[in-house]
Design a protein around this motif. Sequence first.
Motif, PDB file in Angstrom:
ATOM      1  N   ILE A 143       0.828  -1.206   0.000  1.00 28.41           N
ATOM      2  CA  ILE A 143       0.000   0.000   0.000  1.00 28.41           C
ATOM      3  C   ILE A 143       0.862   1.255   0.000  1.00 28.41           C
ATOM      4  O   ILE A 143       0.594   2.222  -0.724  1.00 28.41           O
ATOM      5  N   GLY A 144       1.927   1.239   0.786  1.00 31.49           N
ATOM      6  CA  GLY A 144       2.814   2.403   0.849  1.00 31.49           C
ATOM      7  C   GLY A 144       3.437   2.719  -0.498  1.00 31.49           C
ATOM      8  O   GLY A 144       3.460   3.882  -0.933  1.00 31.49           O
ATOM      9  N   PHE A 145       3.929   1.669  -1.190  1.00 34.42           N
ATOM     10  CA  PHE A 145       4.531   1.888  -2.508  1.00 34.42           C
ATOM     11  C   PHE A 145       3.477   2.359  -3.507  1.00 34.42           C
ATOM     12  O   PHE A 145       3.717   3.288  -4.296  1.00 34.42           O
ATOM     13  N   GLY A 146       2.297   1.708  -3.484  1.00 35.89           N
ATOM     14  CA  GLY A 146       1.248   2.080  -4.434  1.00 35.89           C
ATOM     15  C   GLY A 146       0.791   3.515  -4.274  1.00 35.89           C
ATOM     16  O   GLY A 146       0.625   4.245  -5.262  1.00 35.89           O
ATOM     17  N   LEU A 147       0.593   3.944  -3.036  1.00 37.07           N
ATOM     18  CA  LEU A 147       0.181   5.332  -2.793  1.00 37.07           C
ATOM     19  C   LEU A 147       1.278   6.309  -3.194  1.00 37.07           C
ATOM     20  O   LEU A 147       0.994   7.401  -3.722  1.00 37.07           O
ATOM     21  N   GLY A 148       2.524   5.926  -2.958  1.00 33.47           N
ATOM     22  CA  GLY A 148       3.641   6.791  -3.337  1.00 33.47           C
ATOM     23  C   GLY A 148       3.719   6.991  -4.839  1.00 33.47           C
ATOM     24  O   GLY A 148       3.935   8.123  -5.318  1.00 33.47           O
ATOM     25  N   ILE A 149       3.515   5.911  -5.600  1.00 27.93           N
ATOM     26  CA  ILE A 149       3.538   6.007  -7.066  1.00 27.93           C
ATOM     27  C   ILE A 149       2.360   6.833  -7.571  1.00 27.93           C
ATOM     28  O   ILE A 149       2.490   7.651  -8.505  1.00 27.93           O
ATOM     29  N   MET A 150       1.186   6.652  -6.986  1.00 27.90           N
ATOM     30  CA  MET A 150       0.019   7.450  -7.399  1.00 27.90           C
ATOM     31  C   MET A 150       0.272   8.936  -7.146  1.00 27.90           C
ATOM     32  O   MET A 150      -0.056   9.790  -7.990  1.00 27.90           O
ATOM     33  N   LEU A 151       0.857   9.225  -5.996  1.00 27.25           N
ATOM     34  CA  LEU A 151       1.160  10.616  -5.669  1.00 27.25           C
ATOM     35  C   LEU A 151       2.159  11.202  -6.650  1.00 27.25           C
ATOM     36  O   LEU A 151       2.021  12.343  -7.112  1.00 27.25           O
ATOM     37  N   LEU A 152       3.148  10.405  -7.023  1.00 29.64           N
ATOM     38  CA  LEU A 152       4.220  10.883  -7.897  1.00 29.64           C
ATOM     39  C   LEU A 152       3.770  11.011  -9.347  1.00 29.64           C
ATOM     40  O   LEU A 152       4.224  11.916 -10.074  1.00 29.64           O
ATOM     41  N   PHE A 153       2.863  10.115  -9.796  1.00 28.71           N
ATOM     42  CA  PHE A 153       2.475  10.090 -11.205  1.00 28.71           C
ATOM     43  C   PHE A 153       1.153  10.798 -11.493  1.00 28.71           C
ATOM     44  O   PHE A 153       0.930  11.264 -12.612  1.00 28.71           O
ATOM     45  N   TRP A 154       0.262  10.891 -10.513  1.00 30.72           N
ATOM     46  CA  TRP A 154      -1.081  11.391 -10.796  1.00 30.72           C
ATOM     47  C   TRP A 154      -1.386  12.753 -10.164  1.00 30.72           C
ATOM     48  O   TRP A 154      -2.501  13.251 -10.270  1.00 30.72           O
ATOM     49  N   THR A 155      -0.435  13.325  -9.527  1.00 29.21           N
ATOM     50  CA  THR A 155      -0.672  14.633  -8.905  1.00 29.21           C
ATOM     51  C   THR A 155       0.377  15.628  -9.421  1.00 29.21           C
ATOM     52  O   THR A 155       1.342  15.243 -10.082  1.00 29.21           O
TER      53      THR A 155
ATOM     54  N   VAL B  24       2.732  16.744  -8.112  1.00 29.57           N
ATOM     55  CA  VAL B  24       4.069  16.417  -7.610  1.00 29.57           C
ATOM     56  C   VAL B  24       4.962  15.879  -8.726  1.00 29.57           C
ATOM     57  O   VAL B  24       6.185  15.931  -8.641  1.00 29.57           O
ATOM     58  N   ARG B  25       4.323  15.369  -9.812  1.00 31.98           N
ATOM     59  CA  ARG B  25       5.130  14.798 -10.889  1.00 31.98           C
ATOM     60  C   ARG B  25       6.045  15.836 -11.542  1.00 31.98           C
ATOM     61  O   ARG B  25       6.908  15.505 -12.352  1.00 31.98           O
ATOM     62  N   GLY B  26       5.890  17.090 -11.149  1.00 35.96           N
ATOM     63  CA  GLY B  26       6.789  18.127 -11.662  1.00 35.96           C
ATOM     64  C   GLY B  26       8.228  17.924 -11.221  1.00 35.96           C
ATOM     65  O   GLY B  26       9.156  18.491 -11.819  1.00 35.96           O
ATOM     66  N   VAL B  27       8.446  17.098 -10.187  1.00 35.14           N
ATOM     67  CA  VAL B  27       9.816  16.870  -9.716  1.00 35.14           C
ATOM     68  C   VAL B  27      10.511  15.790 -10.533  1.00 35.14           C
ATOM     69  O   VAL B  27      11.718  15.553 -10.356  1.00 35.14           O
ATOM     70  N   LEU B  28       9.774  15.106 -11.430  1.00 33.49           N
ATOM     71  CA  LEU B  28      10.365  14.020 -12.219  1.00 33.49           C
ATOM     72  C   LEU B  28      11.424  14.570 -13.163  1.00 33.49           C
ATOM     73  O   LEU B  28      11.179  15.532 -13.907  1.00 33.49           O
ATOM     74  N   LEU B  29      12.586  13.962 -13.149  1.00 32.68           N
ATOM     75  CA  LEU B  29      13.684  14.383 -14.021  1.00 32.68           C
ATOM     76  C   LEU B  29      13.604  13.715 -15.388  1.00 32.68           C
ATOM     77  O   LEU B  29      14.202  14.202 -16.354  1.00 32.68           O
ATOM     78  N   TYR B  30      12.896  12.624 -15.436  1.00 30.45           N
ATOM     79  CA  TYR B  30      12.761  11.891 -16.703  1.00 30.45           C
ATOM     80  C   TYR B  30      11.372  12.124 -17.271  1.00 30.45           C
ATOM     81  O   TYR B  30      10.372  12.146 -16.549  1.00 30.45           O
ATOM     82  N   SER B  31      11.311  12.284 -18.560  1.00 25.76           N
ATOM     83  CA  SER B  31      10.038  12.548 -19.228  1.00 25.76           C
ATOM     84  C   SER B  31       9.377  11.223 -19.610  1.00 25.76           C
ATOM     85  O   SER B  31       9.647  10.643 -20.663  1.00 25.76           O
ATOM     86  N   TYR B  32       8.535  10.727 -18.694  1.00 26.06           N
ATOM     87  CA  TYR B  32       7.832   9.464 -18.947  1.00 26.06           C
ATOM     88  C   TYR B  32       6.760   9.652 -20.009  1.00 26.06           C
ATOM     89  O   TYR B  32       6.131  10.728 -20.084  1.00 26.06           O
ATOM     90  N   PRO B  33       6.493   8.619 -20.812  1.00 25.26           N
ATOM     91  CA  PRO B  33       5.338   8.679 -21.719  1.00 25.26           C
ATOM     92  C   PRO B  33       4.057   8.822 -20.901  1.00 25.26           C
ATOM     93  O   PRO B  33       3.961   8.338 -19.786  1.00 25.26           O
ATOM     94  N   ARG B  34       3.089   9.486 -21.474  1.00 27.83           N
ATOM     95  CA  ARG B  34       1.837   9.726 -20.759  1.00 27.83           C
ATOM     96  C   ARG B  34       1.171   8.406 -20.349  1.00 27.83           C
ATOM     97  O   ARG B  34       0.614   8.291 -19.260  1.00 27.83           O
ATOM     98  N   GLU B  35       1.212   7.428 -21.255  1.00 22.95           N
ATOM     99  CA  GLU B  35       0.587   6.134 -20.971  1.00 22.95           C
ATOM    100  C   GLU B  35       1.255   5.458 -19.772  1.00 22.95           C
ATOM    101  O   GLU B  35       0.597   4.794 -18.966  1.00 22.95           O
ATOM    102  N   TYR B  36       2.573   5.617 -19.682  1.00 20.66           N
ATOM    103  CA  TYR B  36       3.319   5.006 -18.577  1.00 20.66           C
ATOM    104  C   TYR B  36       2.826   5.599 -17.260  1.00 20.66           C
ATOM    105  O   TYR B  36       2.539   4.860 -16.295  1.00 20.66           O
ATOM    106  N   LEU B  37       2.737   6.930 -17.191  1.00 17.93           N
ATOM    107  CA  LEU B  37       2.308   7.596 -15.965  1.00 17.93           C
ATOM    108  C   LEU B  37       0.878   7.202 -15.578  1.00 17.93           C
ATOM    109  O   LEU B  37       0.562   7.068 -14.389  1.00 17.93           O
TER     110      LEU B  37
END
Length: 397
Positions: free
Chosen positions: A130-142, A144-157
């Motif tokens: 649950i901790g990992f899943g919530l962390g990924i949702m926070l990082l990819f769906w909010t 907060v994803r502005g801190v990502l250094l790599y430009s993930y494809p939209r589908e990946y996120l």
Amino acid sequence: MIKEAAASIKKVWNYEKTINVDIRALQNMLVIFAIVMLLIDVENFKLGKYVIGGATLFAAVVCILCAAVLNRYQKEVYRIGRLVVIVLLALALPLAVGGANDGFSLLWYMLIPIFTLVLFGMPFGVPACIGFGLGIMLLFWTPVRGVLLYSYPREYLYYYPIFYWGFCLLTVVMDIFYKLYQILQVENEKKLEEEVQHAVDDTKKLMVNSVATISRMLDEKDSYTQEHSQRVAEYSALIAQNLKTVSYTEREISLIYRSALLHDIGKIAIPDAVLNKPARLTDEEFEIMKKHTIWGREILSELKFLPQADLGASYHHEHYDGTGYPFGMKGEELPLITRIISAADALDAMNSNRCYRKHCDKDYIIGEFEKGAGTQFDPQVAQTVVQLIREEKIVVL
């Protein structure tokens, strides 16, 4: 339906708190994981990704080495395994932010439910997943994803968290069904074991009662020693319980009692004319009488359900100084159980009416044991008998 599901989850949750990590399963998973990484490494090196390839190769070698040494550290596997998972979860943030290996490295984290739930159980796996899943949702769906250094494809996120939660749910369901099957197997094995033990106990009880009946039949056959075996068994248990130098368990006392109960079973083969002869036995008749120890040993030595039952029958006429029969054994050569039964047998002989004399009085019996200490009797056993008589724990007629 919901209540049944909740009950099943609770049952598995509690069960997983009591079990250890399946070492064989963990070894197999590590080996498979290493093989997959080595196969991927072939492509990494073809594409010139030598840094990623080297790191992957290192991880594969570590997995194989860990699988090889797991058996040595079984007690530490659970603690070390949880520590490794925690470290990997901590590394997930920089790997996700940096997009390591174009986001491919993060795909390995899809396996977290398997490593945590299946191997370490829900009490540890559920918070980790649950901790990992919530962390990924926070990082990819909010935002907060502005801190990502790599430009993930939209589908990946978008799809990564969905696939992760789907795989996580599937793993939970599979784990619950698998653990419920294990619980059922354990319960069935325990029930079967209890049924077998109950059957064994009943059979053993039947056999013991049958042999005890034979012992009573023997006492009835010898009109001058009726209930002799029962009294010798009671005296033997009492002596064993009061020895100062030895502390017997309840089970050992029971074995001594049974061995004493059957000590004269060999007399069943003695002719009545010899066994109940009121006059003094001839030398030939005495030699026949002496054989009851050998016959008793032959009868009881094959009774596997009564360990040591033959000791009393074999050696209860041996003397501490080696002057007894049939083998002339002495001192510590004689098992203590037989030294106890020998003293109990002599005590009842003196304390009972016989065809050739009446029972002996208290002072005479005490004197015989004090005089026979170190010759006929084991000194500590003789001392215990005297003490029991004086304290009136053993009543003389």
